[in-house]
Design an enzyme around this catalytic site. Structure first.
Site, PDB file in Angstrom:
ATOM      1  CB  SER A  13      -0.798  -0.158   1.198  1.00 54.34           C
ATOM      2  OG  SER A  13      -1.991   0.903   1.241  1.00 54.34           O
ATOM      3  CG  ASP A  68      -4.121  -2.631  -3.954  1.00 52.62           C
ATOM      4  OD1 ASP A  68      -4.288  -2.572  -5.485  1.00 52.62           O
ATOM      5  OD2 ASP A  68      -5.007  -2.593  -3.222  1.00 52.62           O
ATOM      6  CG  HIS A  80      -5.691  -2.000   0.335  1.00 51.17           C
ATOM      7  ND1 HIS A  80      -5.042  -1.859  -1.069  1.00 51.17           N
ATOM      8  CD2 HIS A  80      -5.083  -1.073   1.269  1.00 51.17           C
ATOM      9  CE1 HIS A  80      -4.102  -0.751  -0.650  1.00 51.17           C
ATOM     10  NE2 HIS A  80      -4.307  -0.524   0.642  1.00 51.17           N
TER      11      HIS A  80
END
Length: 455
Positions: free
Chosen positions: A162, A186, A256
């Site tokens: 992330s 991601d 996510h």
């Protein structure tokens, strides 16, 4: 005077007591915060926790300016950095221990967990974003000390989750792209959707950049940002994740976080997720992108730690988009067949297809319904059939074409040929069947036959 035997026993007791009092070196754990810290806000503090095959259960904090002062650190070994993202609750990531142990299985590595929880743990996401630059400078300085100590930048692998993916990109940019590899799981989308290449992770940040997308329509970043970008289930909604806000926290984080679980699964070698080069997920679902000629003699790339084996080909091809589908649960892998049909129905019909593979009393079903298919006279149709289970041997196949017609006569489809090609198992036989009559909304079953030469 104590008897000799008693003195001997007393000596053993004192010796044992002394050994108990010599406490082993304590472990250095990931910073554990809570919501109160997040409400008040945390200032940035970066800790580097070293794990090797010798201390997988007990981290050792590294000195930023003297990495070699920790005897377990060996600069001649390859090094993997694990970099977490935004931590709105302050709790340690649940996957840290898993990734450390699984990375250690891949190679004899220095595994360094970059703990910037103090900084990432802020209710204000924008504060955490600003800290990524400062944390990147901190990590850059440490890596330069490693290089001074004999480490090769080309042997470094930064794995960023992330917001941590962009942090890894900033480190790579600071080092002029000399880092060996960056893996972005991601990469974060909020605050980065309009960012330039210099303001986010991009292919110039390392010699090889691979990216996995699982939540592009929410917390993840759209687009292509590596030499190779994998898109699980199109890169957005993941199977098994809640679709309603009433599911609570899972509704926000499931898609996510799936990027981490897919990567962990690939490290554990329990799932082999093959990506197919394609311009869009829709083209992939329609079976237009199931060839791997550009990678021959190697097969299509497989997600995970070993994707670097395709590095030279990918660098030659330029930025490459790869698509794959998964199941909702471990081991995530779907069994894929390319299905080629030649239809000979008299009238134009529209419908969706259900295909079942049978082995004994068990069966697994593929529902090809991403769009309504067109069936017309003497037309070749290519489909991608994806099954949740790998049943072997396939003893029977059944098909049903659903048209939605509930009144009036049932029309028939004549299939001159149906061909089933296993995609991930080239050693398995290609299965065919010839001249089948399928009545709409009715299931027809048949035993597959070896394909005729040239069929």
């Amino acid at each position: 005077m104590l008897p000799g035997r008693l003195l001997h026993l007393l000596g053993l007791v004192l010796l044992c007591k002394g050994q108990e009092e010599e406490s082993p070196e304590s472990c250095d754990d990931f910073t554990d915060l809570n919501l109160s810290h997040c409400f008040l806000g945390t200032s940035l503090s970066v800790r580097l926790l070293l794990y090797t095959r010798s201390n997988l259960a007990c981290g050792r904090e590294l000195h930023h300016h003297q990495p070699s002062s920790q005897p377990l650190f060996n600069p001649s070994r390859p090094t993997a950095f694990v970099i977490h993202g935004y931590r709105p609750t302050g709790a340690p990531p649940i996957w840290i221990d898993h990734i450390v142990h699984l990375l250690a299985k891949q190679d004899d590595l220095n595994i360094i967990v970059v703990d910037w929880n103090q900084g990432a743990a802020n209710l204000n996401y924008f504060t955490a974003v600003t800290y990524t630059r400062e944390a990147a400078f901190n990590l850059t300085s440490f890596i330069l000390r490693m290089e001074d100590g004999g480490a090769s930048l080309g042997s470094l692998h930064l794995i960023g989750v992330s917001l941590g993916a962009h942090l890894a990109g900033f480190v790579g940019a600071n080092l002029k792209g000399r880092i060996g590899r960056i893996t972005g799981l991601d990469p974060a989308g909020p605050m980065f959707t309009s960012a330039t290449a210099e303001e986010r992770l991009d292919p110039s940040d390392a010699m090889f950049v691979d990216v996995l997308h699982t939540d592009m329509n929410s917390f993840g970043l759209r687009g292509t940002h590596g030499h190779i970008d994998f898109y699980a289930n199109g890169g957005a909604d993941q199977p098994g994740c809640p679709k309603s806000i009433f599911a609570g926290k899972s509704y926000f984080v499931c898609d996510h976080q799936r990027s981490v679980f897919l990567f962990l699964c690939s490290l554990n070698h329990t799932c082999s997720l093959t990506g197919y080069p394609c311009s869009s997920y829709n083209d992939y679902l329609e079976g237009r992108c199931l060839q791997c000629e550009v990678f021959r003699p190697a097969p299509c790339p497989v997600l995970g730690y070993d994707v670097s084996r395709w590095r030279e080909t990918l660098l030659r091809l330029g930025q490459t988009k790869l698509f794959f589908s998964t199941t909702a649960t471990l081991p995530y892998r779907k069994l894929c067949y390319r299905v080629d049909m030649v239809t000979w129905n008299q009238y134009l019909r529209w419908g969706i297809i259900f295909i079942r593979l049978h082995s004994g009393r068990k069966f697994t079903e593929a529902r090809i319904d991403h769009k309504v298919l067109r069936f017309e006279q003497y037309t070749s149709t290519r489909l991608l059939a994806q099954f949740d289970d790998d049943l072997q041997p396939v003893q029977k196949i059944s098909m049903r074409i659903s048209t939605g017609n509930v009144i009036g006569p049932r029309y028939k489809f004549r299939l001159l040929r149906v061909r089933f090609t296993p995609l991930e198992h080239p050693e398995r036989p290609v299965m065919c069947r010839y001249d089948i009559i399928v009545e709409e909304n009715m299931e027809v079953a048949f035993r597959p036959l070896p394909c005729e030469s040239g069929a």
